[in-house]
Design a protein around this motif. Structure first.
Motif, PDB file in Angstrom:
ATOM      1  N   LEU A  43       0.833  -1.205   0.000  1.00  0.00           N
ATOM      2  CA  LEU A  43       0.000   0.000   0.000  1.00  0.00           C
ATOM      3  C   LEU A  43       0.857   1.241   0.000  1.00  0.00           C
ATOM      4  N   LEU A  44       0.300   2.313  -0.515  1.00  0.00           N
ATOM      5  CA  LEU A  44       0.911   3.632  -0.446  1.00  0.00           C
ATOM      6  C   LEU A  44       0.202   4.391   0.663  1.00  0.00           C
ATOM      7  N   ILE A  45       0.965   4.984   1.575  1.00  0.00           N
ATOM      8  CA  ILE A  45       0.382   5.608   2.764  1.00  0.00           C
ATOM      9  C   ILE A  45       1.082   6.921   3.076  1.00  0.00           C
ATOM     10  N   THR A  46       0.352   7.854   3.653  1.00  0.00           N
ATOM     11  CA  THR A  46       0.936   9.132   4.042  1.00  0.00           C
ATOM     12  C   THR A  46       1.987   8.918   5.128  1.00  0.00           C
ATOM     13  N   PRO A  47       3.048   9.736   5.127  1.00  0.00           N
ATOM     14  CA  PRO A  47       4.103   9.595   6.128  1.00  0.00           C
ATOM     15  C   PRO A  47       3.698  10.178   7.476  1.00  0.00           C
ATOM     16  N   SER A  48       4.458   9.834   8.482  1.00  0.00           N
ATOM     17  CA  SER A  48       4.187  10.296   9.847  1.00  0.00           C
ATOM     18  C   SER A  48       4.759  11.686  10.076  1.00  0.00           C
ATOM     19  N   PHE A 101       9.379  -1.325   4.926  1.00  0.00           N
ATOM     20  CA  PHE A 101       9.407  -0.248   3.946  1.00  0.00           C
ATOM     21  C   PHE A 101      10.838   0.218   3.757  1.00  0.00           C
ATOM     22  N   GLU A 102      11.099   0.854   2.636  1.00  0.00           N
ATOM     23  CA  GLU A 102      12.411   1.422   2.342  1.00  0.00           C
ATOM     24  C   GLU A 102      12.202   2.863   1.914  1.00  0.00           C
ATOM     25  N   HIS A 103      12.199   3.750   2.886  1.00  0.00           N
ATOM     26  CA  HIS A 103      11.898   5.160   2.627  1.00  0.00           C
ATOM     27  C   HIS A 103      12.505   5.975   3.758  1.00  0.00           C
ATOM     28  N   PRO A 104      13.022   7.163   3.461  1.00  0.00           N
ATOM     29  CA  PRO A 104      13.585   7.986   4.543  1.00  0.00           C
ATOM     30  C   PRO A 104      12.562   8.452   5.568  1.00  0.00           C
ATOM     31  N   LEU A 105      11.292   8.514   5.168  1.00  0.00           N
ATOM     32  CA  LEU A 105      10.228   8.883   6.099  1.00  0.00           C
ATOM     33  C   LEU A 105       9.525   7.634   6.604  1.00  0.00           C
ATOM     34  N   ARG A 106       9.021   7.704   7.836  1.00  0.00           N
ATOM     35  CA  ARG A 106       8.260   6.590   8.392  1.00  0.00           C
ATOM     36  C   ARG A 106       6.812   6.675   7.919  1.00  0.00           C
ATOM     37  N   PRO A 107       6.169   5.536   7.738  1.00  0.00           N
ATOM     38  CA  PRO A 107       4.737   5.571   7.414  1.00  0.00           C
ATOM     39  C   PRO A 107       3.943   6.089   8.602  1.00  0.00           C
ATOM     40  N   SER A 108       2.729   6.495   8.363  1.00  0.00           N
ATOM     41  CA  SER A 108       1.833   6.934   9.439  1.00  0.00           C
ATOM     42  C   SER A 108       1.893   5.980  10.626  1.00  0.00           C
ATOM     43  N   SER A 109       1.780   6.538  11.811  1.00  0.00           N
ATOM     44  CA  SER A 109       1.783   5.703  13.020  1.00  0.00           C
ATOM     45  C   SER A 109       0.604   4.735  13.043  1.00  0.00           C
ATOM     46  N   GLU A 110      -0.405   4.994  12.219  1.00  0.00           N
ATOM     47  CA  GLU A 110      -1.579   4.114  12.149  1.00  0.00           C
ATOM     48  C   GLU A 110      -1.487   3.107  11.008  1.00  0.00           C
ATOM     49  N   SER A 154     -15.844   1.282  17.995  1.00  0.00           N
ATOM     50  CA  SER A 154     -14.983   0.200  18.478  1.00  0.00           C
ATOM     51  C   SER A 154     -14.694   0.359  19.969  1.00  0.00           C
ATOM     52  N   GLY A 155     -14.060  -0.650  20.539  1.00  0.00           N
ATOM     53  CA  GLY A 155     -13.477  -0.502  21.861  1.00  0.00           C
ATOM     54  C   GLY A 155     -12.217   0.343  21.769  1.00  0.00           C
ATOM     55  N   TYR A 156     -11.612   0.616  22.919  1.00  0.00           N
ATOM     56  CA  TYR A 156     -10.435   1.490  22.946  1.00  0.00           C
ATOM     57  C   TYR A 156      -9.138   0.689  23.007  1.00  0.00           C
ATOM     58  N   ALA A 157      -8.171   1.141  22.250  1.00  0.00           N
ATOM     59  CA  ALA A 157      -6.791   0.654  22.350  1.00  0.00           C
ATOM     60  C   ALA A 157      -5.878   1.807  21.950  1.00  0.00           C
ATOM     61  N   THR A 158      -4.639   1.782  22.419  1.00  0.00           N
ATOM     62  CA  THR A 158      -3.672   2.832  22.112  1.00  0.00           C
ATOM     63  C   THR A 158      -3.441   2.931  20.609  1.00  0.00           C
ATOM     64  N   PHE A 159      -3.284   4.159  20.126  1.00  0.00           N
ATOM     65  CA  PHE A 159      -3.101   4.355  18.688  1.00  0.00           C
ATOM     66  C   PHE A 159      -1.857   3.606  18.197  1.00  0.00           C
ATOM     67  N   GLY A 160      -1.962   3.118  16.968  1.00  0.00           N
ATOM     68  CA  GLY A 160      -0.829   2.474  16.328  1.00  0.00           C
ATOM     69  C   GLY A 160      -0.540   1.049  16.764  1.00  0.00           C
ATOM     70  N   THR A 161      -1.386   0.483  17.621  1.00  0.00           N
ATOM     71  CA  THR A 161      -1.108  -0.852  18.157  1.00  0.00           C
ATOM     72  C   THR A 161      -1.856  -1.937  17.386  1.00  0.00           C
ATOM     73  N   PRO A 162      -1.339  -3.184  17.453  1.00  0.00           N
ATOM     74  CA  PRO A 162      -2.080  -4.301  16.859  1.00  0.00           C
ATOM     75  C   PRO A 162      -3.465  -4.459  17.471  1.00  0.00           C
ATOM     76  N   GLU A 163      -3.602  -4.137  18.757  1.00  0.00           N
ATOM     77  CA  GLU A 163      -4.896  -4.261  19.423  1.00  0.00           C
ATOM     78  C   GLU A 163      -5.928  -3.335  18.789  1.00  0.00           C
ATOM     79  N   SER A 170      -5.968  -2.390  15.679  1.00  0.00           N
ATOM     80  CA  SER A 170      -6.335  -2.993  14.396  1.00  0.00           C
ATOM     81  C   SER A 170      -7.430  -4.046  14.567  1.00  0.00           C
ATOM     82  N   VAL A 171      -7.282  -4.882  15.586  1.00  0.00           N
ATOM     83  CA  VAL A 171      -8.277  -5.930  15.849  1.00  0.00           C
ATOM     84  C   VAL A 171      -9.636  -5.302  16.138  1.00  0.00           C
ATOM     85  N   LEU A 172      -9.652  -4.274  16.969  1.00  0.00           N
ATOM     86  CA  LEU A 172     -10.911  -3.621  17.329  1.00  0.00           C
ATOM     87  C   LEU A 172     -11.533  -2.909  16.128  1.00  0.00           C
TER      88      LEU A 172
END
Length: 218
Positions: free
Chosen positions: A41-46, A67-76, A129-138, A140-142
Motif C-alpha cells: 500500500l501507499l500511505i501518508t508519512p508520519s 518499507f524502504e523510505h527515509p520517512l516513516r509511514p503513518s503511526s496508524e 470500536s473498543g479502545y486501544a492505544t493508537f498504532g497498536t495491533p490491538e 487494528s483488531v478492534l
C-alpha cells in the motif's frame, strides 16, 4: 505498474490529504490515508504537514510492515494494512479526527439509523470500536471488528475510519459520516430522533448499490 501511474496515485493521495482540513476531517498533521498498491500500500508519512508533502513523500509499505523510505509511514499503518489485507473489496482507507465523529467516539456511542444516509456506511449503524492505544495491533483488531459488514466506523476516544473501493469513495464516505454525526448531535439537542426500521434501511441499502461518486464518463 507504469511509473506515471504510480506518480498519479501518489499525487492523488497528496491532494486528498491536503483536502482533509477543508473537508472538516482533520487538523494539523492528524489523519492519514492509504491506497492499495501492487503487493502492498501507499500511505501518508508520519508527522509531515500536508502542505509540505510531495508525491515522493508517500511511503510504499509492504504487507509484512517493512518499507524502504527515509520517512516513516503513518503511526496508524497497522490498521490501514490490516483492513486492506482483510477486505479485498477495499482499495483505500481514510482516517481522521473530525469534530462530531470524534465527539461520539469520545462518548463511545454508535450512530443509529436516524437518517437514511447511514446506509452509505453499509448497514443500520455506524459502530464504535473498543479502545486501544493508537498504532497498536490491538487497535487494528478492534477496528476490524467494528468494520464487520461496514465501510466505516468510529474508534473509541480517537476518531473515525472510512473505506472504499477508491480514494474518492472513501473520502466521500468520511464526509458523509461526519455530516451524519453532526446532524445526529443536533437532533439529540432538539428532541428524540426517530430511528428508521431495519426494513427501511434494507430498502435503502439496495438502492445504494450504485449510489455515490463515480468517475466521469469518457
Amino acid at each position: 505498474m507504469p511509473r506515471h501511474t504510480e506518480f498519479a496515485t501518489r499525487q492523488g493521495i497528496v491532494e486528498a490529504a491536503r483536502s482533509l482540513a477543508g473537508l472538516g476531517l482533520a487538523e494539523g498533521t492528524s489523519g492519514n490515508l492509504s491506497v492499495r498498491w501492487e503487493d502492498g500500500l501507499l500511505i501518508t508519512p508520519s508527522g509531515l504537514p500536508y502542505g509540505q508533502m510531495s508525491a515522493d513523500d508517500i511511503v510504499f509499505l509492504r504487507l509484512d510492515g517493512s518499507f524502504e523510505h527515509p520517512l516513516r509511514p503513518s503511526s496508524e499503518w497497522r490498521f490501514h494494512r490490516d483492513i486492506l489485507r482483510a477486505r479485498p473489496e477495499v482499495n483505500a482507507v481514510v482516517h481522521g479526527h473530525p469534530i462530531h465523529c470524534t465527539a461520539f467516539a469520545m462518548c463511545r456511542m454508535e450512530i443509529p439509523a436516524a437518517h437514511y444516509m447511514i446506509a452509505a456506511a453499509g448497514g443500520a449503524t455506524i459502530r464504535c470500536s473498543g479502545y486501544a492505544t493508537f498504532g497498536t495491533p490491538e487497535l487494528s483488531v478492534l477496528a476490524l471488528e467494528a468494520l464487520e459488514g461496514r465501510a466505516g466506523c468510529l474508534l473509541a476516544n480517537h476518531g473515525m475510519i472510512a473505506t472504499g473501493p477508491s480514494l474518492d469513495r472513501a473520502l466521500w464516505l468520511a464526509v458523509e459520516m461526519e455530516t451524519l454525526c453532526r446532524q445526529y448531535a443536533v437532533a439529540l439537542q432538539v428532541g428524540r430522533p426517530h430511528i428508521l426500521s431495519e426494513a427501511e434501511i434494507a430498502e435503502t441499502l439496495e438502492k445504494f448499490r450504485d449510489y455515490g461518486p463515480r468517475p466521469k464518463a469518457e
